[in-house]
Design a protein around this motif. Structure first.
Motif, PDB file in Angstrom:
ATOM      1  N   UNK A   1       0.823  -1.176   0.079  1.00 36.78           N
ATOM      2  CA  UNK A   1       0.021  -0.159   0.226  1.00 36.78           C
ATOM      3  C   UNK A   1       0.763   1.272  -0.113  1.00 36.78           C
ATOM      4  N   UNK A   2       0.521   2.378  -0.810  1.00 40.12           N
ATOM      5  CA  UNK A   2       1.201   3.616  -0.952  1.00 40.12           C
ATOM      6  C   UNK A   2       0.960   4.404   0.077  1.00 40.12           C
TER       7      UNK A   2
ATOM      8  N   UNK B   1      -3.721   6.451  -9.586  1.00 43.69           N
ATOM      9  CA  UNK B   1      -4.598   7.549  -9.239  1.00 43.69           C
ATOM     10  C   UNK B   1      -5.129   7.313  -7.645  1.00 43.69           C
ATOM     11  N   UNK B   2      -4.978   8.382  -6.942  1.00 42.04           N
ATOM     12  CA  UNK B   2      -5.311   8.258  -5.681  1.00 42.04           C
ATOM     13  C   UNK B   2      -4.411   9.182  -4.811  1.00 42.04           C
ATOM     14  N   UNK B   3      -4.859   9.331  -3.619  1.00 43.05           N
ATOM     15  CA  UNK B   3      -4.419  10.319  -2.309  1.00 43.05           C
ATOM     16  C   UNK B   3      -3.435   9.476  -1.651  1.00 43.05           C
ATOM     17  N   UNK B   4      -2.140   9.352  -2.070  1.00 40.38           N
ATOM     18  CA  UNK B   4      -1.141   8.537  -1.313  1.00 40.38           C
ATOM     19  C   UNK B   4      -0.141   9.464  -0.519  1.00 40.38           C
ATOM     20  N   UNK B   5       0.860   8.679   0.107  1.00 35.57           N
ATOM     21  CA  UNK B   5       1.845   9.465   0.840  1.00 35.57           C
ATOM     22  C   UNK B   5       2.882   9.604  -0.250  1.00 35.57           C
TER      23      UNK B   5
ATOM     24  N   UNK C   1       5.605  10.430  -3.039  1.00 34.42           N
ATOM     25  CA  UNK C   1       6.640  10.002  -3.807  1.00 34.42           C
ATOM     26  C   UNK C   1       6.511   8.151  -3.895  1.00 34.42           C
ATOM     27  N   UNK C   2       5.699   7.736  -2.995  1.00 36.18           N
ATOM     28  CA  UNK C   2       5.707   6.269  -2.891  1.00 36.18           C
ATOM     29  C   UNK C   2       5.114   5.835  -4.464  1.00 36.18           C
ATOM     30  N   UNK C   3       3.947   6.136  -4.900  1.00 37.20           N
ATOM     31  CA  UNK C   3       3.677   6.039  -6.097  1.00 37.20           C
ATOM     32  C   UNK C   3       4.463   6.166  -7.151  1.00 37.20           C
ATOM     33  N   UNK C   4       5.009   7.495  -6.912  1.00 36.87           N
ATOM     34  CA  UNK C   4       5.803   7.912  -8.200  1.00 36.87           C
ATOM     35  C   UNK C   4       7.086   7.047  -8.255  1.00 36.87           C
ATOM     36  N   UNK C   5       7.711   6.465  -7.194  1.00 37.09           N
ATOM     37  CA  UNK C   5       8.822   5.541  -7.109  1.00 37.09           C
ATOM     38  C   UNK C   5       8.476   4.465  -7.788  1.00 37.09           C
TER      39      UNK C   5
ATOM     40  N   UNK D   1       9.763  20.717  -4.494  1.00 33.54           N
ATOM     41  CA  UNK D   1      10.188  19.870  -5.266  1.00 33.54           C
ATOM     42  C   UNK D   1      11.426  19.186  -5.070  1.00 33.54           C
ATOM     43  N   UNK D   2      12.354  19.927  -4.468  1.00 41.99           N
ATOM     44  CA  UNK D   2      13.812  19.215  -3.958  1.00 41.99           C
ATOM     45  C   UNK D   2      13.648  18.434  -2.774  1.00 41.99           C
ATOM     46  N   UNK D   3      13.005  18.648  -2.009  1.00 44.59           N
ATOM     47  CA  UNK D   3      12.616  17.660  -0.785  1.00 44.59           C
ATOM     48  C   UNK D   3      12.168  16.395  -1.396  1.00 44.59           C
ATOM     49  N   UNK D   4      11.056  16.350  -2.364  1.00 44.48           N
ATOM     50  CA  UNK D   4      10.508  15.377  -2.912  1.00 44.48           C
ATOM     51  C   UNK D   4      11.545  14.428  -3.774  1.00 44.48           C
ATOM     52  N   UNK D   5      12.400  15.129  -4.318  1.00 44.08           N
ATOM     53  CA  UNK D   5      13.393  14.429  -4.992  1.00 44.08           C
ATOM     54  C   UNK D   5      14.245  13.723  -4.190  1.00 44.08           C
ATOM     55  N   UNK D   6      14.776  14.131  -2.918  1.00 42.35           N
ATOM     56  CA  UNK D   6      15.432  13.619  -2.073  1.00 42.35           C
ATOM     57  C   UNK D   6      14.604  12.246  -1.587  1.00 42.35           C
TER      58      UNK D   6
END
Lengths: 515, 515
Positions: free
Chosen positions: A451-452, B179-183, B185-189, B298-303
């Motif tokens: 789960x994300x 699609x969905x509200x997640x924490x 960068x987890x789906x992005x990764x 953006x930079x924090x998310x890249x980290x």
């Protein structure tokens, strides 16, 4: 710009129209259309913030497929493709649009249903109307004289959609064709064998494959005294016999098409005939038919066809039916059409909102059809060289409708994913450990999910498994990590056991292998 | 009507044009275009019988797939679909055309490339330009707030085709979206993990996934002094850095888009930066960037993204690259693009006829790309409710081109059918026996073929096996029929053995099972 009050008034009136149609349980499409008008009016005065002034819908006569429908579709396609492959078919693909001229003059009266693209400079293009004409264009263009191919793709017709009966403006065709110079009726018989295999395996209930031959029809028209130039148009009228009573068909022939009543009656005698090889033999002795060469050639081929069908063990479902005509212009020999005969399946048409009459409910329509078209490829070849072809098209949309209905009626749950295991945790701050473990599983080819969320609740993780039918959960906790194990939970039984990390993958495979 | 002699003259001239282009090894498309003109002229004076006056071709920028290409395509699709399924994706399908208004205002300058359908009465329709906008429309229309789906289908762009480089007007897209509200960068990764898995498994040689974030770009534009209303257009120019040198990009910014030279130079400093998590950390300390909230987010998310990518074991191929911009308007966060870095694969562009310059040969272009688009679904929702989305699109056409080239270069034969056995006979008059046997095999699920001739020669039957890679032949003769056996021949070794009819099916299965 119209006045806002005027629009408000129009909205009120249109709202009444919709309410009235709904209370009358009118045809769904009619309601949809009026609702669309209503939404358009509402859009004119703007939404909540004035930004969203469009109608949220798919184009008329088209639909989305949701994951459940796609799972059913995939299953049906697999059955059909397996059959095509079992018979040695290759597959090709052609573009969704063709040069307009490629499609012109191939579909008779139905050409008006072709979708054209807007002229934006460049070539004039149209969406394909079927897969057969592009196939013939492909053969001629590549000078192919021999191929057994299947092609499954969407085609487009600006027809009046009847979506409750599985008739759409965008729909799949599922074609199998054999091109090449072969001995009579062998490829034709294989096409019928394929229809028989597919309809049997899809388990749609009882079915019947009607067979006829364009040469028999033409010969019959000749001996009944139909003028040469009326063959095609009278043929179109005969084609309506599956939807109209003979009396009405006769009326159309006489009143609209100007046929003599005597000729019409003679046709009426013939088109009521149904049988097998025996009927073909009897007609070869028929005083009138036996005088016509074309008819005799067709009848001899029907005889030969039935002898091959016997070897293929499919004569139980095949009937020689002189009323079968089929609409398309390009057929030159054998033609056939499969219909479902079980009353049960007709239920596809009985949706509450459907305005279908009793008669429509009984007629299920054809689920497969085809025939021989020896002249089509030659129409594309610069030198007119012919490539004989015979093929069949599976009416996949009707089959989808039936399968969907069956699925809905049955209690069986359709899974839309194939996930074997969810990597979960009962405690907080274990996201990293979950991601590490799911990576191990993915890298080993296991279908796994996580789960994300950073800290999902165990309950919501288990619920997700229930909802999507995931059979196993690999649960991580501080204790498990310390012990080098994973708690594997079987969702169905709630059984839980500790499995060492080293054994986890083989244990998951063992528990989810389908053998 | 033009005079026939005039046309004949025009044909001569046009013939010269074509010959000249060919001798100069001109660009293939250019030649094709001139050949088409020539054929059109020839059609004017008619073919052999004057009937065949059309050009036999597919629409500009489109192509057919022959059975070999389809076999490759199927293999590539299977690899990709298996990956999507391993990650728990469902699939959906949407119509090939949408209401025109659904597509309007989603693609920025590229909207001019949309194919419209002709207004034939009814709704105004356009062919889909990508799968993302229909996906967003689908989510809003069905009020879906949570889904992980893939969609593989054709999309349409009236672009200048560059078919030798795998760029068509009709082409497949292969999309995976969450699609969905997640924490964060987890789906992005997971999307990047998927790109990594697919490109590794397709074995296309070395690759690199560039990552950036729209918020970093916007923050960078702000701190470099780009006026707010120029963000999007300057972003489009930055997007050209993969095809143009910095000097030319700068020129476009200053001369065409009216940016100050100072601002352009500052942008130039940033967009030359590449790195990993460390670069994100350094930029968070950067005097200018650290002042901009958007950039910092953006930079924090890249980290954070890189920390997840480390757990997914994919950091070896991912680079944080400030020059990555991507063209589409709808991205709101992370963006990425995968490129093949091995020189070898660039060979796709070096067809003899291709007019590609040296530079084009080196640039392979992206084979996957995507990003986060949190606002798109809200554009369709009547109340503007947002559904955060992140996704990736696999550039399947380029991959097809590479795979086809590889297949051509290698000696390995690609089978286009899966037939296990050909039912053959050495003697005449055994058609019935062949049909009986092949029916037995089909009914048992064996993939079998029989030649569609009454009395084919054994040699031509064996040749057919050689050509299409059929491994076994089941040969029937008078003697075999008498003995109740079949002569089974292994095509590769020419070994022959008598097998009893009862054992035939299991023997065929044993010899053709892939385990």
């Amino acid at each position: 710009m119209e006045d806002k009050d005027q629009i408000q008034d129009a909205i009120k009136v249109q709202g009444e129209v919709v309410r009235k149609l709904k209370s009358e349980k009118a045809n769904k499409e009619q309601i949809d259309e009026e609702v669309a008008k209503l939404l358009q009016l509402k859009a004119k005065i703007g939404g909540d913030d004035g930004k969203h002034q469009f109608v949220l819908k798919t184009a008329k006569g088209t639909r989305d497929f949701n994951p459940k429908q796609m799972a059913i579709r995939e299953k049906v396609f697999n059955t059909i493709i397996n059959c095509f492959k079992r018979h040695g078919a290759e597959t090709i693909d052609t573009p969704v649009f063709e040069l307009k001229e490629t499609l012109m003059g191939k579909y008779g009266e139905d050409s008006k249903l072709i979708y054209d693209l807007k002229d934006q400079g460049g070539e004039l293009l149209s969406l394909r109307y079927d897969l057969t004409v592009p196939f013939a264009r492909y053969l001629a263009m590549n000078k192919i004289t021999n191929i057994k191919r299947y092609h499954i793709a969407k085609v487009y017709r600006r027809d009046n959609p009847a979506m409750t009966r599985g008739r759409y403006r965008e729909f799949y065709q599922c074609d199998f064709d054999i091109a090449g110079q072969y001995d009579a009726m062998i490829p034709d018989a294989e096409c019928l064998k394929i229809v028989h295999e597919i309809l049997s395996q899809l388990d749609l209930g009882d079915f019947l494959i009607k067979v006829n031959d364009r040469r028999i029809l033409d010969g019959m028209f000749a001996v009944c005294g139909v003028p040469d130039d009326k063959f095609r148009t009278i043929c179109s009228t005969v084609d309506k016999l599956d939807k109209m009573a003979w009396e009405d068909v006769k009326k159309e022939m006489v009143n609209e098409k100007g046929l003599s009543e005597e000729a019409a009656d003679q046709i009426g005698d013939y088109v009521s005939m149904q049988g097998g090889k025996d009927l073909a033999e009897r007609l070869l002795q028929d005083q009138k038919m036996s005088q016509n060469k074309l008819a005799c050639a067709g009848l001899s081929d029907i005889k030969l066809l039935f002898s091959y069908l016997q070897l293929f063990q499919v004569t139980d479902k095949v009937v020689f039916d002189l009323s079968l005509a089929r609409g398309l212009d390009y057929y030159t020999g054998i033609i056939y059409e499969a219909v479902l005969t079980q009353a049960g399946v007709a239920a596809v048409t009985t949706e509450a909102q459907s305005g279908a009459s009793g008669e429509e409910c009984v007629s299920v329509g054809s689920v497969a059809g085809g025939g021989r078209y020896d002249g089509l490829v030659g129409m594309f070849d610069p030198k007119g060289r012919k490539v004989p072809c015979v093929g069949v098209s599976i009416g996949i949309e009707r089959i989808f409708s039936i399968m969907e209905q069956k699925a809905e009626a049955s209690a069986e749950r359709i899974r839309t994913t194939e996930i074997q295991v969810l990597v979960a945790s009962a405690q907080k701050n274990l996201l990293e450990e979950r991601l590490k473990l799911v990576t191990e599983l993915w890298n080993a080819g296991v279908k796994a999910e996580v789960m994300h969320k950073k800290n999902p609740k165990l309950l919501s993780q288990l619920q997700h498994c229930e909802e999507s039918g995931i059979p196993l959960v690999a649960i991580l906790g501080e204790q498990e990590l310390k012990d080098g194990v994973v708690k594997l939970r079987v969702v169905a039984t709630r059984e839980e056991m500790d499995i060492s990390r080293a054994d986890l993958i083989s244990e998951i495979r063992r528990r989810t292998s389908e053998v």
